[in-house]
Design an enzyme around this catalytic site. Sequence first.
Site, PDB file in Angstrom:
ATOM      1  N   GLU A  67       0.872  -1.168   0.000  1.00  0.00           N
ATOM      2  CA  GLU A  67       0.000   0.000   0.000  1.00  0.00           C
ATOM      3  C   GLU A  67       0.910   1.219   0.000  1.00  0.00           C
ATOM      4  OE1 GLU A  67      -2.722   2.740   2.755  1.00  0.00           O
ATOM      5  OE2 GLU A  67      -2.453   0.678   3.448  1.00  0.00           O
ATOM      6  N   CYS A 113      -2.559   8.772   2.708  1.00  0.00           N
ATOM      7  CA  CYS A 113      -2.383   8.550   1.273  1.00  0.00           C
ATOM      8  C   CYS A 113      -3.680   8.621   0.485  1.00  0.00           C
ATOM      9  CB  CYS A 113      -1.710   7.199   1.034  1.00  0.00           C
ATOM     10  SG  CYS A 113      -2.551   5.810   1.837  1.00  0.00           S
TER      11      CYS A 113
END
Length: 483
Positions: free
Chosen positions: A256, A290
């Site tokens: 990720e 993010c």
Amino acid sequence: MRDGQRLFVGGAWVEPDSGYYPVIDPATEETVGQAPEASVAQVRAACAAAREAFGAWSRTRPEERAAVLGRAAEIIRGRLLPYAELARAETGATTGTARAMQVGVAAARFRRYAAVEAAEWAIAPQINEAGPMGRAGVMGALAVRQPVGVVTCITSYNNPWANPAGKIAPALAMGNTVVVKPAPQDPLSVYRMAEALQEAGAPAGVVNVVSGCATDVGEAAVASPDVDMVSFTGSTAVGQRIAEVCGRDMKRQLMELGGKGAALVLDDADLASAVAGIGTTFSFYSGQICTAPTRVLAQRGVYERLVEQLAGYARRLKVGDPREPDTVVGPVISGEHRARVESYVELGRKEGATVVFGGERPPLERGFYVAPALLADCANDMRVAREEIFGPVVSVIPFDEEDEGVALANDSDYGLIDYVWSGDVARAFRVARRLRAGGVGVNTVGRNMEAPFGGFKKSGVGRDVGSYALHAYSEVQAIVWPG
């Protein structure tokens, strides 16, 4: 807060070979506690302990593994307030965020993977009715899930509870053992999680935690021959280096990585909804996330009004002590990172953007604070529009036609989460299907925690969350027999 936190290796609390380093509260610049600095030998010992524990743990009945996770969830819930206070001190998150989105989500993730009936332990049988030799060659086939083995979990600093729990819980549920290398800025919370798992009955070696500022700590946890998989959350640059190491030994990866989320605001959008969603970039983790909609693409018909309303929204946000109930924007993680965020705001100005609001340091004596910044008149080739800043900075780019907006959104190295705002839901879904992103929010920045999570392009490899995490931390094995 206790001094001299020890490593957790093979079920024992171990003195670190390389001493300790201070964990700093980004709101006060005071020391929260002393974190252990592991040696490479201790990291290797943790990986070996996980390997030794794997056989017995992988053979444990799923119901027994689930019971451990369920008890851990209850322990964490029972200690919500002290755990949240530690998380707030380590990360600078507001008290509400630390309680609900950090510790609260961690407990929920352990509860979710304690639900054996939802765990999809096996895949439906696949039967072929005729083989290459006709009916005589009919074979039965069963596909089952097997644990990958030892998983190194390397976690990010923005959420030392939810992020590790999202890796540890499904990995353990599937029968893997783990070595956790937390971010150096806030590892103390992860050691509390290990304590909870130990009290919940996790056998020695099933969970190991090693921390350190030195890069060789993480490198050893990735390169160890005892490790079968690496699950990483962090920057794309670091993820690429980890992937190179994993590739040499054919280790499974779940990555990720970075994001530069595009938020397309179409000319028929509800601007109040769009402003509230985009505004989370300013407030949620102070933009250190993010999935934030940091790159706003506004159609010309709403561009000026959107910029005006975003500026008004940012002006109303209180920046300050995260312990105070009316604080919305806390500090960023460190002085070094604050300087990085400030440098991007100045870079945007030099590139030709208009700094409509913010970007300066608030008049606070201590703490790593930076005011939310709104940059307008941006172009998609500016660095502030292309690079992940990981702070409370929003860049707004105008566009004319829908096709142009889609092209701008897809013109990025990243593809984690994008967003679309439109009063026409069918139009919004049509646009969403054209976006090269692992997820798209339609008129929302909310997350469905059962939906697959991961990125396209340089935003990652693989999918997790919900049942997808169980797939990520397992291998598929085919068993065939004569029909």
